[in-house]
Design an enzyme around this catalytic site. Structure first.
Site, mmCIF file in Angstrom:
data_model
loop_
_atom_site.group_PDB
_atom_site.id
_atom_site.type_symbol
_atom_site.label_atom_id
_atom_site.label_comp_id
_atom_site.label_asym_id
_atom_site.label_seq_id
_atom_site.Cartn_x
_atom_site.Cartn_y
_atom_site.Cartn_z
ATOM 1 N N ASP A 171 0.818 -1.221 0.000
ATOM 2 C CA ASP A 171 0.000 0.000 0.000
ATOM 3 C C ASP A 171 0.849 1.268 0.000
ATOM 4 O OD1 ASP A 171 -1.948 -1.873 0.312
ATOM 5 O OD2 ASP A 171 -2.869 -0.964 2.093
ATOM 6 N N ASP A 172 0.183 2.347 -0.329
ATOM 7 C CA ASP A 172 0.656 3.736 -0.145
ATOM 8 C C ASP A 172 1.716 4.174 -1.166
ATOM 9 O OD1 ASP A 172 -1.000 3.466 1.989
ATOM 10 O OD2 ASP A 172 0.492 3.865 3.540
ATOM 11 N N HIS A 229 -6.146 3.097 -3.716
ATOM 12 C CA HIS A 229 -6.074 3.272 -2.255
ATOM 13 C C HIS A 229 -6.456 4.704 -1.890
ATOM 14 C CE1 HIS A 229 -4.988 2.044 1.729
ATOM 15 N NE2 HIS A 229 -3.810 2.653 1.800
ATOM 16 N N HIS A 241 -5.215 9.402 0.934
ATOM 17 C CA HIS A 241 -5.185 8.631 2.170
ATOM 18 C C HIS A 241 -5.972 9.242 3.332
ATOM 19 C CE1 HIS A 241 -3.511 5.630 4.978
ATOM 20 N NE2 HIS A 241 -3.153 4.977 3.880
ATOM 21 N N HIS A 261 3.645 -2.317 3.028
ATOM 22 C CA HIS A 261 3.710 -0.973 2.434
ATOM 23 C C HIS A 261 5.016 -0.821 1.673
ATOM 24 C CE1 HIS A 261 0.841 -0.682 5.743
ATOM 25 N NE2 HIS A 261 0.256 0.286 5.044
HETATM 26 ZN ZN ZN Z 1 -2.551 3.016 3.444
#
Ligand code: ZN
Length: 478
Positions: A288-289, A339, A343, A433
């Site tokens: 993620d991210d 995603h 955020h 991540h």
């Molecule tokens: Zn995230």
């Protein structure tokens, strides 16, 4: 002074004549050949086409037994002209041989006929699809048509082959087969004549496909009698380029200005993957991210070493900063999920704010990678009804996780590996991540150890394909 002027004016005149000739279209080359013994009249004309650099050659020949009318295209290059002329000559040669052999098929004053026409489709300034149709009548009740397209590049001076524009394997050919069938289904007056077996045979041999491109459409052609009864004539199937996008080579798609606007169904990032064995031991690693300019390349490298596929839930803002990185992830065959853009905690947002976060990220991902994300993971796993509604509309199921590597907390490779090893089992979705160096550090050991235990690394969509349900989620899996 005077003498010089006088010497110049004929050049002037010739130039002027040529100009007028060009405008009036009278710079035709006309040859009349009268062959005395069989009183054949042959006529060849070359005239400019509507496209710069391409001339049209028309040849006609009349004899007592046949009529020949052949149109062809001449480019400024031998590499293009030679194969085209070879095909045309071959058509003519075969026709003449058959006319001679089967002269008794012709009745009364019937004459055999060969009529070759060509349609030129412009793709862009230097790419054209030339689609030839050769109609032959050699007596009997009906004539027969065959189609032969040549796709030419007048800058690279070559004729394109399918492998120049597309990568194909069994899975993609199967997929294209299903599209062709679907399209044929829509052609009611053709479909009833189609022989399934012949169609299969034709499609299964991509290097022999007769194809052209134009206006965002890829067209497949079939000769009369090739896949259908003669009554269907030649068959043509149009497939939108956007549905072939996973197989089109990127550079050619760019060159062709292949655009995918006003699509009814958003195109998805989809890599061609075989179905999973229901008894297999699979996990889905997710990152993620990102994408992150330093960490993501390291993650990709390790995944590649283990022939592992993973899923990257990207942030719109990161994709905006590092579009090339996002593209690299897609090109490596990994799945890309959304995603959100920035955020936020979506659970605290209104429907319009949620929609904006998801849609903008989706658009950024599409702009960078050429495909829409296939999944959605809400930041912090936080959702509300709006998140469910928007993701349902966008057909991106909500994906959570069943194993949290806690990499965001520990920032320590050993701790990450310990956490994953302790919790993982077949069917797990592992949360990581690709923005922490420690995660990239942990990965080689993680993959090595899991591989040793017999795990295979697949995308989330692949993993979910083993589930019965096809809803919107949220999915945690095992
Ligand atoms: Zn995230």
């Amino acid at each position: 002074m005077k003498r010089r002027k006088k010497a110049l004016w004929p050049v002037w005149l010739v130039g002027f004549m040529l100009l007028v000739g060009g405008i009036l279209g009278i710079n035709l080359m006309v040859q009349n050949v009268i062959a005395g013994n069989n009183s054949a009249l042959e006529n060849v004309e070359i005239s400019p086409s509507a496209y710069p650099g391409l001339d049209i050659e028309t040849r006609t020949k009349n004899t007592k037994h046949y009529i020949l009318s052949i149109s062809s295209v001449l480019a400024n290059s031998k590499e293009i002209n030679t194969p085209i002329q070879a095909w045309v000559n071959d058509q003519e040669k075969k026709f003449l041989a058959e006319v001679e052999a089967d002269a008794e098929m012709l009745q009364g004053d019937q004459r055999a006929e060969l009529n070759i026409t060509v349609e030129t489709n412009k793709i862009n300034d230097h790419l054209y699809s030339l689609v030839f149709t050769s109609y032959q009548f050699k007596g009997g009740a009906n004539g027969q048509s065959i189609i032969k397209p040549f796709n030419i590049d007048t800058v690279d001076n070559k004729i394109l082959s399918l492998s120049d524009i597309m990568t194909y394997d069994k899975a993609s050919v199967d997929h294209i087969m299903s599209i062709v069938k679907e399209e044929l289904n829509k052609q009611k007056n053709v479909n009833s004549y189609v022989f399934e077996e012949e169609l299969q045979k034709s499609i299964k041999n991509p290097s022999e496909w007769k194809w052209s491109v134009g206006n965002g459409v890829f067209t497949l052609y079939f000769n009369q009698y090739e896949i259908a009864a003669g009554a269907a004539g030649t068959v043509q199937v149009n497939i939108s380029l956007k549905s072939l996008q996973p197989y089109l080579k990127k550079d050619i798609a760019k060159k062709w200005n292949v655009t995918y606007e006003n699509n009814d169904e958003p195109k998805r990032q989809k890599s061609i993957q075989p179905p999973l064995d229901p008894k297999g031991k699979y996990v889905a690693l997710t990152f993620d991210d990102g994408p992150h300019p330093k960490v993501t390349p390291r993650v990709l490298k390790t995944l590649k070493e283990y022939n592992a596929k993973a899923t990257f839930f990207m942030l719109g803002v990161q994709v905006e900063y590092y579009p090339d990185m996002a593209q690299k992830v897609a090109e490596a065959g990994h799945e890309i999920g959304n995603h959100s853009k920035g955020h936020p905690n979506l659970a605290k947002m209104s429907l319009s704010e949620v929609s904006k976060q998801i849609t903008e990220a989706s658009d950024l991902i599409e702009a960078a990678t050429g495909g829409k994300p296939t999944l959605f993971r809400p930041p912090y796993g936080a959702m509300n009804e709006s998140v469910k509604k928007v993701t349902k509309e966008q057909k991106t199921p909500i994906i959570l996780w069943s194993v949290d590597s806690l990499d965001w907390k520990s920032r320590n490779a050993q701790a990450v590996n310990k956490e994953v090893a302790r919790n993982i089992r077949p069917g797990s979705i592992v949360l990581m991540h690709d923005i922490h160096r420690s995660t990239a550090d942990a990965l080689p050991q993680m993959l090595k150890s899991l591989k040793k235990q017999g795990y295979q690394f697949v995308t989330v969509s692949q993993l979910l394909s083993l589930n019965e349900s096809t809803g919107n989620g949220p999915y945690y899996n095992q």
